[in-house]
Design a protein around this motif. Structure first.
Motif, mmCIF file in Angstrom:
data_model
loop_
_atom_site.group_PDB
_atom_site.id
_atom_site.type_symbol
_atom_site.label_atom_id
_atom_site.label_comp_id
_atom_site.label_asym_id
_atom_site.label_seq_id
_atom_site.Cartn_x
_atom_site.Cartn_y
_atom_site.Cartn_z
ATOM 1 N N VAL A 34 0.878 -1.163 0.000
ATOM 2 C CA VAL A 34 0.000 0.000 0.000
ATOM 3 C C VAL A 34 0.916 1.213 0.000
ATOM 4 O O VAL A 34 1.804 1.323 0.848
ATOM 5 C CB VAL A 34 -0.940 0.032 1.231
ATOM 6 N N ARG A 43 1.880 -1.485 7.656
ATOM 7 C CA ARG A 43 0.699 -2.234 8.091
ATOM 8 C C ARG A 43 0.558 -2.035 9.598
ATOM 9 O O ARG A 43 1.516 -2.184 10.353
ATOM 10 C CB ARG A 43 0.839 -3.715 7.773
ATOM 11 N N TRP A 55 -2.020 1.225 7.165
ATOM 12 C CA TRP A 55 -3.172 0.484 6.649
ATOM 13 C C TRP A 55 -3.422 -0.775 7.461
ATOM 14 O O TRP A 55 -2.549 -1.260 8.163
ATOM 15 C CB TRP A 55 -2.980 0.134 5.176
ATOM 16 N N TYR A 57 -5.881 -4.637 7.092
ATOM 17 C CA TYR A 57 -6.673 -5.512 6.229
ATOM 18 C C TYR A 57 -7.586 -6.360 7.088
ATOM 19 O O TYR A 57 -7.135 -6.990 8.043
ATOM 20 C CB TYR A 57 -5.764 -6.409 5.386
ATOM 21 N N ILE A 64 -9.763 -3.129 2.999
ATOM 22 C CA ILE A 64 -8.488 -2.496 3.322
ATOM 23 C C ILE A 64 -8.813 -1.077 3.770
ATOM 24 O O ILE A 64 -9.506 -0.342 3.063
ATOM 25 C CB ILE A 64 -7.555 -2.466 2.102
ATOM 26 N N THR A 65 -8.312 -0.699 4.940
ATOM 27 C CA THR A 65 -8.543 0.639 5.464
ATOM 28 C C THR A 65 -7.206 1.351 5.575
ATOM 29 O O THR A 65 -6.252 0.814 6.140
ATOM 30 C CB THR A 65 -9.229 0.578 6.845
ATOM 31 N N VAL A 66 -7.141 2.543 5.005
ATOM 32 C CA VAL A 66 -5.921 3.351 4.997
ATOM 33 C C VAL A 66 -6.182 4.605 5.819
ATOM 34 O O VAL A 66 -7.197 5.270 5.640
ATOM 35 C CB VAL A 66 -5.523 3.742 3.559
ATOM 36 N N VAL A 79 -3.168 0.401 -3.816
ATOM 37 C CA VAL A 79 -3.189 -0.871 -3.092
ATOM 38 C C VAL A 79 -2.918 -1.975 -4.103
ATOM 39 O O VAL A 79 -3.625 -2.093 -5.106
ATOM 40 C CB VAL A 79 -4.556 -1.099 -2.422
#
Length: 85
Positions: A34, A43, A55, A57, A64-66, A79
């Motif tokens: 990402v 991550r 990010w 998952y 997927i949250t950023v 991503v």
């Protein structure tokens, strides 16, 4: 590969510093990378997510949250996953 881009802000209004949360829903798998403007993001686990740029998952929700600081500049989040749709 999935991506999100935002243009540079227009005008003089400048809100207080805050975070931007992006969600990529329906991911075919865990990301292999990402990036924000070409730089790798870290991550994060749920304990660190509210405080840091990076990010997460969710394999059950395929999401997927950023999280990143808001910027008035143009930016691109990319991503990459190993899976193909």
């Amino acid at each position: 590969e999935m991506s999100f881009s935002a243009s540079e802000c227009q005008g003089s209004y400048a809100p207080a510093a805050r975070s931007v949360i992006l969600q990529f829903i329906g991911s075919p798998g865990q990301p292999s990378a990402v990036t924000l403007n070409g730089k790798a993001l870290t991550r994060l686990n749920a304990d660190h997510f509210p405080e840091r740029t990076g990010w997460m998952y969710d394999s059950q929700k395929h999401t997927i949250t950023v999280r990143m600081p808001e910027t008035r500049q143009k930016y691109v989040v990319v991503v990459r996953t190993g899976a193909r749709r």
